[in-house]
Write an enzyme that holds these catalytic residues in place. Sequence first.
Site, PDB file in Angstrom:
ATOM      1  CD  GLU A  15      65.409  22.249  33.022  1.00 15.34           C
ATOM      2  OE1 GLU A  15      64.237  22.626  32.875  1.00 15.34           O
ATOM      3  OE2 GLU A  15      65.722  21.041  33.227  1.00 15.34           O
ATOM      4  CE  LYS A  72      61.423  21.734  30.555  1.00 18.03           C
ATOM      5  NZ  LYS A  72      61.865  21.392  31.933  1.00 18.03           N
ATOM      6  CB  CYS A 126      64.665  19.120  30.892  1.00  6.30           C
ATOM      7  SG  CYS A 126      64.756  17.744  32.089  1.00  6.30           S
TER       8      CYS A 126
END
Length: 652
Positions: A49, A118, A174
Site C-alpha cells: 500500500e 481503497k 489493507c
Amino acid sequence: METRLSDHGLVRIGVVSPEHRVADIAFNCEKIRQAVSANGDCRLFLLPELCVTAYSCGDLFFQSLLIEQAQQALFELAEFSADKELTLVVGAPVAQGGRLFNCAAFISCGRILGLVPKTFLPNTQEFYEERWFSSAGDRTADFLEWRGETIPFGPDLLFRAEELPDCVIGIEICEDGWVASPPSGQMAVNGATVLLNLSASPELLGKEAYRRNLVQANSARCLAAYVYASAGPGESSTDLVFSGHSLIAENGAVLAETERFQFESQTIMADVDIERLVNERVKNNSFGASRSDAGYRFIGFSLPDTGAVPLLRPVPATPFVPVAAEERAERCHEIFEIQTTGLAKRLRHVNCSRVVIGISGGLDSTLALLVTVKAFDKLGYDRSGIEAITMPGFGTTGRTRTNAERLAELLGVTLRVISIDAAVRQHFVDLGHDETVHDIIYENAQARERTQLLMNISNQVGGLLIGTGDLSELALGWCTYNGDHMSMYGVNGGVPKTLVQYLVCWCAEAEFAGETADILIDVCETPVSPELLPPHENGEIKQRTEDKVGPYLLHDFFLYHCVRLQYRPAKILFLAQQVFAGQFSDAELRRWLQTFYRRFFAQQFKRSCLPDGPKVGSVVLSPRGDWRMPSDACVALWLKDLEQLEATSGEC
C-alpha cells in the site's frame, strides 16, 4: 519441449516488500525495479500500500509536489514493465475531483490499465486515513484522463489474464480485507480467483498470527488465492513499526511468507494453482449458489508464461501424511478418535458387545484390531468380547502369524486359530482345480474361505464383523469381491495405505507400550502382502503387493490428485515428476499412473457395494458419500491424455 506453468493451470506470483524511505519517490521506485529485476522468472508482482511514496507520509500527502511525482513514478514503472513484460500492482496516492484516493495501480506491459481506490478507511487508534483520503464510494468519475490516456478508475475492476482466462485478479487495499464483509467476497463470486491486498499493517504483539490467520481464512472463504503485500520497516517509526510481513495463501494454506523486520527488500514467489481453485468452486454448490448484485468491469492484460521448473509451491510426496512430526501425531490422534467413535456408535446402536475380526499380522488388520480394542475401552466393554480370528493358509509366514497371535494375547482379546488349508483343498476338489496352478482361483478361494468363516462365526457369537480393508486397496480394487471386500462395518475404508503405517506406528508410541509396541513396530516393517501364494523356501514373504500393482506411495499420490483435486492425468504426471525426481523414472511414473487409472475405473463395482464405515479425510470412495461413479464408465479418455503426452515427449 519446455513445460509451461499455464499448461497446467498455474501462475507464478511474486510479492515484494521493498526497501523504501518516507517521501523519497525516486529511491522507492528504484528499489522496486531492483527487487523485481532480481526475479526474472516471474511476471506478476504485488507491492504494498502506497509503496511509491510510503504509507506514513502524514500531512505530506497534502503536498501537490508529492502527488504529481507519484503519478510520474507510475508512468516510469509502466515503461519499466514494458521492457520486462511485467505486470506490477503498486500502491500510490491519486487525486481526482478535488479528492485524494489511496489507490492500487495495475500496470502491465507498458500501460496503466486501471486504478483501484481503497473503500474502507481506518480512522481509529493509530489510524487516521480519513484526514487525507476519500473512500472509493466518493469518487465522481469511473475514468481518469492522464497524459492522453483514459484509465479505468474504481473498486469495480477485475483483471483477466489473456493467456489463462481463469486467472482473474481482484484488488482490495489493507482495511478492505479486515472488515466484516470484505469486497473480496463479491469479487470471488464474480470470478476473481486471485485476490490481491496491498497493505501497510503496523506490527503489534500477537498481530503476526492474527494476520496470517486472516489471510488464510480469506483465501479459504473465497476459494481463491489471497496475496498480501505489507510495508516494511522503512516506514516512519515516529509512533509505529512496520515489519514487511507478506504472505501468499491458496484455499486456506500458506504457500509462502516473508521474514519480518528486514530493512532490505524481501521477495517471495509461489505458483498458484488456478485450475485447483476453479475445480473447488465447480464442485462446491454453496459457492455456486452465492449471489452478487455488484457489476464489475473486466480488463484484459497480458501475462507471459514462465518455465515450470523448479515448481514454486509445496507438493508433498505423501499428501495424506503431514511431514511435520507434531502435525502428523495430531492427525493420527484425530483419525484414531474418528475410527473408534464411529465403531463405538455402531456397537451402541445395535446393542452389541461382541465383534469378530480377522487378523493376519499385516498393517490393515492390526490397525482395525487396535481401533476395535479402543472402541471397546471407550464403551466399557470387556475386551474378551473381541473374537480375533487368525486363519493361516498356504502363504502365511511364521513372522505374520506369530505377530497376530501374540498381539491378540497381549491385548486381552479372545483368540481363535483356524487353518483354512483343508477347507480350501476340498474346495479345489469340488471345483476340479489343480492346486499347483497358482492363479486367481487359487488366491481368491482362500480369501473367500476366510470371509465365510468370519461371517459364520459372527452369527455364531452374535457379533459384528469388522472390516479391515483400507482406502488405497479400494481405489485399486486390490481386494477379493465378496471376500475381504465385505464385512459388517469397515473401520479402515477412509484411511489410505501410506497413512495406515503411520497410524500403527503412532499407536506404538502414544497408545501402547512394552512388547505390544515392539510387535506394532515389526508389523510396520513387514512387507505388504495378502500372503496367498506360498512363501520362499526360507519362510519369508514371496508375494509382495507393490510388485504387482505398484508402490502405494505413488498410488496414494495419484489418488489424492485425481479424486480430491480432479486433475487430469497429464498434470498428475507433471507433479509426480517434480516430487519423485531421482526416485522414480518418468517411464515408471507413467506406467504406474496408467495402472492406477485402469484399475480405478475397472474396480468401481467393488466400491459400489461397500459396507458402512467412517469418513476420516477429504478423500473417500463410499458410494453413499463423496464418490458416485458408474461401474461401467470408460477409462479411454484418461489413458489417451497420457498417451498423447508420451507421444509429445517422444518428439522432443
